[in-house]
Design an enzyme around this catalytic site. Structure first.
Site, PDB file in Angstrom:
ATOM      1  N   ASP A  72       0.814  -1.166   0.062  1.00 49.42           N
ATOM      2  CA  ASP A  72       0.005   0.039   0.092  1.00 49.42           C
ATOM      3  C   ASP A  72       1.037   1.254  -0.032  1.00 49.42           C
ATOM      4  O   ASP A  72       1.438   1.679   1.096  1.00 49.42           O
ATOM      5  CB  ASP A  72      -0.892   0.040   1.186  1.00 49.42           C
ATOM      6  CG  ASP A  72      -1.906  -1.159   1.131  1.00 49.42           C
ATOM      7  OD1 ASP A  72      -2.537  -1.419   0.023  1.00 49.42           O
ATOM      8  OD2 ASP A  72      -2.332  -1.582   2.220  1.00 49.42           O
ATOM      9  N   GLU A 114      -2.885   5.164   0.997  1.00 53.00           N
ATOM     10  CA  GLU A 114      -4.181   5.093   1.529  1.00 53.00           C
ATOM     11  C   GLU A 114      -4.462   6.356   2.396  1.00 53.00           C
ATOM     12  O   GLU A 114      -3.849   6.403   3.311  1.00 53.00           O
ATOM     13  CB  GLU A 114      -4.404   3.855   2.485  1.00 53.00           C
ATOM     14  CG  GLU A 114      -4.292   2.365   1.540  1.00 53.00           C
ATOM     15  CD  GLU A 114      -4.722   1.284   2.467  1.00 53.00           C
ATOM     16  OE1 GLU A 114      -6.044   0.976   2.249  1.00 53.00           O
ATOM     17  OE2 GLU A 114      -4.144   0.885   3.387  1.00 53.00           O
ATOM     18  N   HIS A 150       2.175  -5.530   3.020  1.00 51.18           N
ATOM     19  CA  HIS A 150       1.571  -6.621   3.741  1.00 51.18           C
ATOM     20  C   HIS A 150       2.108  -7.740   3.165  1.00 51.18           C
ATOM     21  O   HIS A 150       2.353  -7.928   1.730  1.00 51.18           O
ATOM     22  CB  HIS A 150       0.270  -6.498   3.355  1.00 51.18           C
ATOM     23  CG  HIS A 150      -0.848  -5.544   3.908  1.00 51.18           C
ATOM     24  ND1 HIS A 150      -1.451  -5.640   5.283  1.00 51.18           N
ATOM     25  CD2 HIS A 150      -0.899  -4.284   3.544  1.00 51.18           C
ATOM     26  CE1 HIS A 150      -1.974  -4.556   5.289  1.00 51.18           C
ATOM     27  NE2 HIS A 150      -1.797  -3.623   4.404  1.00 51.18           N
TER      28      HIS A 150
END
Length: 616
Positions: free
Chosen positions: A219, A222, A233
């Site tokens: 990511d 965000e 992740h």
């Protein structure tokens, strides 16, 4: 999972640059395709729906294989990308609209993938590289998420697996580290087994099936205009993995940390890490989310090579031509506060927050690097959160812990009804996010670092110079006769080792330059002109004799009437000067506040008065 024939696919584009230090950047217009979950799914031989609202047609989709054979994903024309799905082409990129009403119903958000060609996603290999893009989040509010990330998807979208004949051209093959169950087709089969509507979706469009779609995820961004985070992740599987049961790590089953992927990640959210004044809506923040910005993310390896293990992920912001570095944490403790993601940071952070070290257990930085080596697809999306209202990004979360606990407060959003999808869709249907000018390349190649000029040495002024602050010289061509403002003559040129007018002199009563007077109290004092200050004459060729009698002590300036003017951000968020915690961080410490004298009276009462202010 066939290809529809009613509409010709006509994709929007984004400017994509590939950069090197020596060769600069080359640009192309990369096509963007809409995710399969958003597309019209209908019978291969007619326009009858296979999926309507939040349910599958039980006749056409009696089982996963039959459904995949019977049903087609439809193309999207250029006009319908905007009129149906809210994806508007803009210069160098796209704007994603939040809620778009169309002839068949209502569309919420979107998810897009960058294409290499008409049949394949572009694959990105980010180790020992940096990735840059431009974003405008000014129309994203609490509870919304304009996301830009990379996902370890198959380049062809899984085309050829099972009955997937649509492939990447039609946005198939999505996966991420949350192992989502709402993906309608996985590995060429429809996810119809145990499919049930999502009771949290008041618009009746979402559901979930037996299987989840898992893969590692990076990511990059965000964010809304109130908070931002970047998060790797890791997973113990490669590429898209269709999970079932405990390996999905479902929250509802109490198995979040038993699955094949790390759902928490190891994030840096500046607010959560102790920097509440770094990012927000207004000029009082280091990054002002009311303006566009450029986001730079660097993936460093242990030895500076493409083959070395991933060791660190760094973030830089560029706004108004200025580089703004990600602030170091202020809460981890001595020797632990850092401004980048490393294995040590993840350990320290999760120790402080009391979080499960799932990221580390699924490979940590080395594991994330191995995933990046396998290639990731580039994803742009806009969504709201029917499960927990995006509290994990911009508010206090989880709700069963005190807000004062480390890591619980992630932003200034209040949560509650104002972050629910129902409220957001009704209140901000035209909210949205703009993504533009993506670039990938060698470290330091994708953005222009503003030049750093060596400090300018003050010019030598033979015979002295004029000054307005008792310290710095005015230009040599300056003519005092043409200036109505007070000036004085510095016989030896510019001064050093003293404080100019209006600079702070707290605790140093004799530190002011020239005739400046240190005025204030033990909490704050600044150099001010003497009460009877008048310009001195130009020097005569012969020095004047010292006065027979010492001059009277200067009289401190009389007090003034001060007021409290709130910043635009404070007004729009219902804050006022008397209760704001910004008084201790902005007064006399922020150039914009000092220039405009926001909260003048409250700043003075708190001992943080602006230079020269003596409030009655």
């Amino acid at each position: 999972q066939q290809r529809g024939t009613y509409e010709t696919e006509e994709k929007p584009t984004i400017t994509l640059k590939e950069c090197t230090i020596n060769g600069g950047c080359t640009s192309k217009q990369a096509k963007l395709t809409l995710d399969a979950n958003w597309r019209w799914i209908h019978d291969v031989n007619s326009s009858q729906n296979c999926y309507t609202g939040d349910r599958w047609d039980s006749g056409k989709c009696s089982d996963p294989v039959t459904c995949a054979k019977n049903c087609a994903l439809e193309g999207v024309s250029k006009a319908k990308y905007e009129s149906t799905y809210g994806v508007k082409q803009v210069q160098d990129g796209v704007r994603l609209n939040f809620v778009t009403n169309h002839q068949h119903g209502t569309n919420v958000g979107s998810r897009l993938y960058v294409m290499e060609d008409d049949e394949n996603y572009a694959m990105f290999y980010l180790k020992n590289r940096e990735f840059t893009f431009e974003v405008d989040v000014s129309e994203l509010y609490c509870g919304m998420n304009g996301a830009m990330y990379f996902s370890e998807m198959e380049a062809n979208g899984g085309k050829g697996i099972g009955d997937n004949n649509a492939g990447a051209k039609y946005g198939t093959g999505y996966c991420d580290a949350q192992c989502p169950h709402d993906i309608k087709f996985i590995d060429g089969e429809a996810n119809v087994i145990d499919w049930a509507p999502n009771p949290n979706d008041q618009d009746g469009n979402m559901g979930a099936g037996k299987y989840g779609a898992c893969c590692a995820e990076m990511d990059i961004w965000e964010a809304n205009s109130m908070a931002t985070a970047y998060t790797p992740h890791t997973c113990s599987i490669e590429k898209l993995y269709r999970c079932e049961g405990i390996e999905c790590g479902d929250n509802a089953a109490g198995e979040r940390y038993d699955g094949v992927c790390d759902k928490d990640g190891c994030d840096i959210n500046p607010y959560r890490m102790g920097n509440p004044n770094f990012y927000g809506r207004g000029e009082e923040y280091a990054v002002n989310t009311l303006k566009p910005m450029t986001i730079v993310t660097q993936f460093l390896t242990v030895d500076g090579t493409d083959s070395g293990d991933l060791s660190e992920i760094r973030r830089v912001y560029v706004q108004d031509g200025k580089v703004v570095y990600s602030p170091p944490s202020t809460i981890l403790g001595p020797g632990k506060d850092t401004d980048s993601i490393t294995d040590q940071f993840c350990d320290d952070k999760k120790d402080l927050f009391g979080d499960v070290k799932d990221y580390q257990e699924h490979g940590g930085m080395k594991g994330m690097g191995e995933s990046l080596d396998r290639g990731h697809a580039m994803v742009f999306s806009l969504w709201d959160d029917v499960e927990v209202n995006m509290l994990w990004l911009d508010a206090a979360y989880p709700l069963d812990k005190p807000e004062t606990d480390p890591g619980i407060k992630r932003g200034d959003c209040p949560g509650g009804d104002s972050s629910t999808p129902t409220y957001l869709r009704q209140t901000y249907p035209n909210g949205g996010v703009v993504f533009k000018n993506a670039a990938v390349g060698e470290i330091g190649s994708t953005f222009d670092m503003p030049p750093t000029s060596p400090p300018t040495q003050p010019p030598a002024f033979a015979g002295g110079c004029y000054s307005k602050d008792y310290k710095h010289c005015l230009p040599e061509q300056y003519d005092a006769a043409d200036d109505s403002c007070d000036v004085t003559w510095l016989p030896d040129g510019p001064r050093s080792n003293c404080a100019a007018l209006w600079e702070e002199c707290t605790g140093q009563a004799n530190s002011c330059c020239g005739e400046g007077v240190c005025f204030g109290n033990n909490d704050y004092a600044s150099c001010v002109p003497p009460a009877d200050d008048v310009p001195t004459a130009s020097p005569t060729k012969n020095p004047t004799s010292p006065p027979t009698n010492p001059p009277p002590s200067p009289t401190p300036p009389s007090c003034i009437v001060c007021s409290d003017e709130e910043t635009p951000w404070m007004v729009s968020n219902g804050k006022d000067c008397t209760t704001s915690n910004l008084i201790n961080t902005k007064c006399n410490k922020n150039d914009n506040w000092t220039t405009k004298k926001f909260c003048q009276l409250s700043c003075f009462n708190a001992g943080n008065g602006y230079p020269g202010d003596v409030c009655c």
